[in-house]
Design an enzyme around this catalytic site. Structure first.
Site, mmCIF file in Angstrom:
data_model
loop_
_atom_site.group_PDB
_atom_site.id
_atom_site.type_symbol
_atom_site.label_atom_id
_atom_site.label_comp_id
_atom_site.label_asym_id
_atom_site.label_seq_id
_atom_site.Cartn_x
_atom_site.Cartn_y
_atom_site.Cartn_z
ATOM 1 N N GLY A 197 13.469 43.428 16.314
ATOM 2 C CA GLY A 197 14.358 44.107 17.143
ATOM 3 C C GLY A 197 15.355 43.353 17.902
ATOM 4 O O GLY A 197 16.910 44.320 18.372
ATOM 5 N N GLU A 246 21.779 46.344 28.990
ATOM 6 C CA GLU A 246 22.550 45.443 28.525
ATOM 7 C C GLU A 246 23.501 45.700 27.739
ATOM 8 O O GLU A 246 23.183 44.582 27.349
ATOM 9 C CB GLU A 246 21.357 44.926 28.961
ATOM 10 C CG GLU A 246 20.155 43.897 30.130
ATOM 11 C CD GLU A 246 19.410 42.894 29.627
ATOM 12 O OE1 GLU A 246 18.576 42.878 28.621
ATOM 13 O OE2 GLU A 246 18.816 41.911 30.254
ATOM 14 N N CYS A 298 16.321 33.611 30.402
ATOM 15 C CA CYS A 298 16.907 34.020 29.011
ATOM 16 C C CYS A 298 18.027 33.012 29.487
ATOM 17 O O CYS A 298 18.430 32.247 28.674
ATOM 18 C CB CYS A 298 16.904 34.934 28.393
ATOM 19 S SG CYS A 298 18.253 36.466 29.676
ATOM 20 N N CYS A 299 18.869 33.222 30.880
ATOM 21 C CA CYS A 299 20.100 32.559 30.580
ATOM 22 C C CYS A 299 20.369 31.554 31.127
ATOM 23 O O CYS A 299 21.007 29.757 30.647
ATOM 24 C CB CYS A 299 20.684 33.310 31.928
ATOM 25 S SG CYS A 299 21.289 35.521 31.223
#
Lengths: 625, 625
Positions: free
Chosen positions: B189, B302, B396-397
């Site tokens: 995905g 997002e 994640c960032c």
């Protein structure tokens, strides 16, 4: 005939106006009669079928021990059944129908069988989600109760059945025994129990229900909901209700809470609380309401945004939020007698609410944007690019629409000691006891509203007409009356007396609040209570509304089209087609050269009727040429 | 010295330019050196600590059988460890540091211990989420692999360690054995495996890795991902990659896929695919990119919105999406040699990316809106009203920022057969083998860029300077050069030869694309590569930017402020304060009376520096007075 409508203040309540029971008002023709009839004939039967297919009824059968398996669907699946039941009950009050009553009886019996000994009732949470009341912020147990109680009150008011009311009282007694100031101190993440408990108090006279509703209102905003992914604002739990100055967070939750708190304030004559709720509603209207009456500008959290954050394209404007807005406005109208609340009901009803349902009445929008671009992509089930759908994975809106159509008569008129107030203009009959009126009108297409007295008492009685704030130059029997308020005529009425109210229905241009960044430099077309929209299929040459601009000082024309979209008045205006080929894409040094344009006619239809000819580009706010 | 940077095409690849290894470029001063040093000294150590506290390392210990319990955190938690590891590896390449290498070794050893016999590696999915590969669209197993492989390639290029590369090859071999045209037909995905496999092929020469990357690119958009709540567009799975004409769905996924597909196209010299990717990138820039280089306009999913759906206030513009955009643009730049890609890297780097991290380097924005209203509410963890945070539930960032700072040298310059190309202007050293250059500049504050030849071969060599599209009247040694392209000087260079490039850094006004409804009637201030913003604290009288307008034909002034925000150039412009008290709220009949205004000075700072003095109102697009 119904003994009370969806909000029925007691004699002790602060209530400037008293609602008429749905049975005392009949809508006999016009737009709303057509749509309510489709709701009766098509939507409500289809709803019961959908509740079967989506397994909501199966879940209750599981809880009743009538079958085996695992419950399926969202955690609040029971509430869809209850909202359908409320719709069916109001509908039975409108038109007694033995098959419908049999359907109601069947579902009620199932619900009663699913209830536990001590009153607890939920088909999902105990078996699937970790047990009763382990996660009130997320598990929606009171939310489901609230809708059940509302359905129970409706069955009590429209049928001779008492079984669901008994289930509801058993729930309420169980809640009273379990939660409160000196018991378990907690609130549900999703309000609605507040409205429901007040109404159950009104129906049964049990003061403990009102007290618990008061507790649930007062307990909010005191840190009970914490650490659930969303921050407290999402749950309307950041600030105590009586200290709050606006609406925030999840829109449906916020307006349901507002409505329930208004019920509490009315019953307790709590003027401080009522004033706070009036201020919150006013802030909502000024800073957070779409022109359509749509509420909630964010997809994320289905939430109100910051003030003036009102994007037309990504408007969430959930159909349920418009319904909750109507419920709140109606309660404020009764409590205060201010016509602006009836104006708001009109705006929400004809636009934000009505756009949520297809013309045939059996398909629904979850979200109601004011702009949809050409070649838009659908990326979730709720995208309007999918068109209106018959049901949703989260199916809160469809049965909410059904119960609103089925109880519409409750929002039309009211009484006070001096007479009758007409808030919404529909062809029909209004019977306040002292006075029986017939209303003849083609509203919202024509502004002529004729009142014929059918029966009157021998004393002087007032008839008050709401004059919408937009209705400049309205007249009653030829005399100009002021826009924004009630025009009242007092007389000792005789049968066959007549009064004629004229609301001038001219197309008009509306400018947005300059603080609404998202529609700067745009205008909207309105006509009477209707917001208009440009839909691609109507535009000369099939030009997408994305490429159109309106000539701000141009005149309008209008034409009736009985063959279009159930019969509407089409409004046309002068505009321009922007030749995008003459324009460089992207951001560029200022000033950009202006693109080439050519004249065109803009063809506008009522916003509520959009997307009944396939999903396509649409816009309400039109850039000025 | 590093043997290759983050994207290292083989000699067989279509690659107009060849990247210099990070070790061949040194950034010796200025904005980026400062920020990269903070990344090294503060952020990377803090990241390892956060991975411990957030339990990412604990999960791997569980998988390695070193402890017991249940894994915690989001399903892609492993990927945060891998991104941190990649950052640490590049950083070790920049500056060998034994303590950092020991940290790397420790984490790598843990990862190796967590790998299963056949190569499978995931700390959460097998024990918690139903087993390996049961839900590729949601479970992010390849996504985690992708980040591990990228980290492994980085360790191979910057250290003498091979353990992580062996883990990566074992994963890749396992994938090759399991998935593909004639094996299990499936895709993940969340893309990133494509870029990673190509790089692993580049590092190891194993053609099967490239073939599998090609397969994963080609298999997308063919209905493999279905029925997962979001529709296929969300997963970049609606249309085959070589038939796609735009970007859509989840922004980070879309740009990672674009970058990986560009790697595949370059290695296979697949010009059809490359042309499709160039068209997609161009559509993104024209229709779906913020002025800041921010990508993704929707919180919901997002995701990229529809074309021209670019709300400044609800911009999602995830920091990771800007990073992915830089990665994609760099690959297109290498493959095509077109300066516009380097322009885009500059835009994203100085604005959309850099705003994602605090000046001290240890706090991060997840989302990067272009407008933040006064009195805004935080309703989720990601709300900018919370300020930049040290870590996130979905983190994640932060490590993505770390690996970008640590590999920044990889994006500065390149070579081809004829010479060297300078794409980004930083004080530092560039060594292409034939030519060693020193760059002296105060860019982005001053536009003078001096190149000093330190060493040269005896043959004629070209030095090419990117002239940004915004750089009207740029000169090289006094001769005007055209904006938007490369200015090339060919000479047989001698040590101490000099060249001076002057990029005129004047503040300028930028007009948005007229199709972007959300910023109609607004202008933005830019200066060189920097987008500017009005932040409340800087405005005379502390007026919120919500109440300011810009005088469109007014001049600018600028001043250097070394004491402000690490040292910036402040831009001021003439504007107006709108007196909101003279304005009725809400929508009103057209024309609305204009509110009272008074003159003011607008004070603008670089957008990247906003919210370093507390969360407060800010805006990039300013309404015109």
């Amino acid at each position: 005939m119904a003994r009370g409508g969806p909000a029925q203040p007691t004699d002790q309540a602060r209530s400037v106006y008293r609602p008429l029971s749905p049975g005392e008002v009949k809508i006999t023709g016009g737009l709303w009669a057509t749509r309510a009839e489709r709701n009766r004939a098509a939507a409500i039967p289809s709803g019961l079928k959908q509740l079967g297919e989506a397994k909501n009824l199966f879940n209750l059968e599981l809880a009743a021990g009538r079958t085996s398996g695992q419950p399926v669907g969202p955690i609040f699946a029971d509430s869809d059944v209850y909202k359908w039941l409320e719709a069916a009950a109001w509908e039975y009050g409108r038109k007694a129908d033995e098959r419908l009553l049999a359907d109601i009886d069947g579902v009620v019996e199932l619900i009663a069988a699913a209830q536990e000994e001590d009153g607890y009732l939920n088909s999902m949470v105990p078996t699937r989600d970790g047990g009763r009341y382990v996660d009130l912020p997320q598990h929606h147990e009171f939310y489901c109760y609230g809708h059940l109680i509302q359905a129970a009150v409706a069955t009590a008011r429209t049928t001779d059945r008492r079984q669901l009311l008994e289930v509801a009282m058993k729930i309420a007694d169980h809640l009273v025994a379990t939660f409160g100031e000196d018991k378990r101190h907690d609130v549900d993440g999703h309000p609605v129990i507040e409205m429901a408990l007040v109404e159950l108090y009104r129906e049964t006279g049990t003061a403990a229900y009102l007290e618990l509703a008061r507790y649930f209102v007062e307990a909010r905003g005191r840190g009970l909901i914490e650490g659930y992914g969303f921050q407290p604002a999402y749950f309307s739990d950041r600030v105590p209700v009586r200290e709050q100055t606006t609406v925030e967070g999840h829109a449906v939750r916020a307006v349901y809470l507002g409505a329930g708190a208004t019920d509490v304030a009315a019953e307790l004559d709590d003027q401080e609380l009522l004033a706070a709720l009036e201020a919150q509603f006013a802030a909502m209207v000024d800073e957070k309401e779409y022109l359509t009456g749509g509420l909630g500008s964010r997809w994320e959290g289905e939430a109100f945004g910051d003030p003036y954050e009102l994007p037309p394209d990504r408007a969430y404007a959930e159909t349920c939020a418009a319904i909750g807005g109507i419920q709140w406005a109606w309660r404020l109208l009764l409590a205060t007698g201010k016509s602006s609340y009836a104006d708001q009901i009109e705006r929400m009803l004809y636009n934000g609410f009505l756009a949520g349902v297809s013309l045939p009445g059996t398909e629904y929008f979850y979200v109601n944007p004011l702009q949809h671009r050409d070649h838009a992509l659908a990326d979730t089930q709720r995208s309007v690019q999918n068109g209106r759908l018959g049901w949703f994975d989260c199916a809160c809106c469809p049965p909410n629409v059904m119960r609103t159509f089925a109880s519409l008569e409750g929002y039309i008129a009211s009484t006070d000691a001096g007479g009758v107030q007409i808030h919404q203009y529909v062809p029909g009959l209004i019977d306040s006891g002292d006075l029986r009126l017939r209303v003849e009108t083609d509203y919202p297409w024509h502004g002529r509203i004729k009142i014929i007295i059918e029966q009157a008492s021998a004393t002087a009685t007032k008839i008050s007409f709401r004059i919408p704030a937009w209705a400049e130059d309205a007249t009653v029997d030829g005399a100009v009356v002021e826009a924004g308020g009630y025009a009242t005529v007092e007389r000792t009425w005789q049968a066959d007396d007549q009064l004629v109210l004229e609301l001038p229905l001219r197309p008009r241009l509306t400018a947005p609040d300059p603080r609404v960044d998202a529609v700067r430099g745009c205008l909207a077309i309105e006509r009477g209570p209707l917001v208009y929209a440009l839909e691609k299929t109507d535009q000369p040459g099939g030009v997408a509304p994305d490429d159109l601009a309106i000539t701000a000082d141009a005149g309008f024309a209008e034409r009736e089209q009985s063959d279009l979209l159930d019969g509407i008045v089409v409004v046309t205006a002068q505009g321009k087609v922007i030749d995008r080929a003459t324009e460089q894409p992207g951001s560029r040094p200022h000033p950009r050269p202006a693109p080439a344009t050519r004249d065109t006619e803009l063809v506008a239809i009522p916003y509520y009727a959009w997307c009944n000819r396939g999903p396509q580009a649409m816009r309400v706010w039109i850039p000025t040429a």
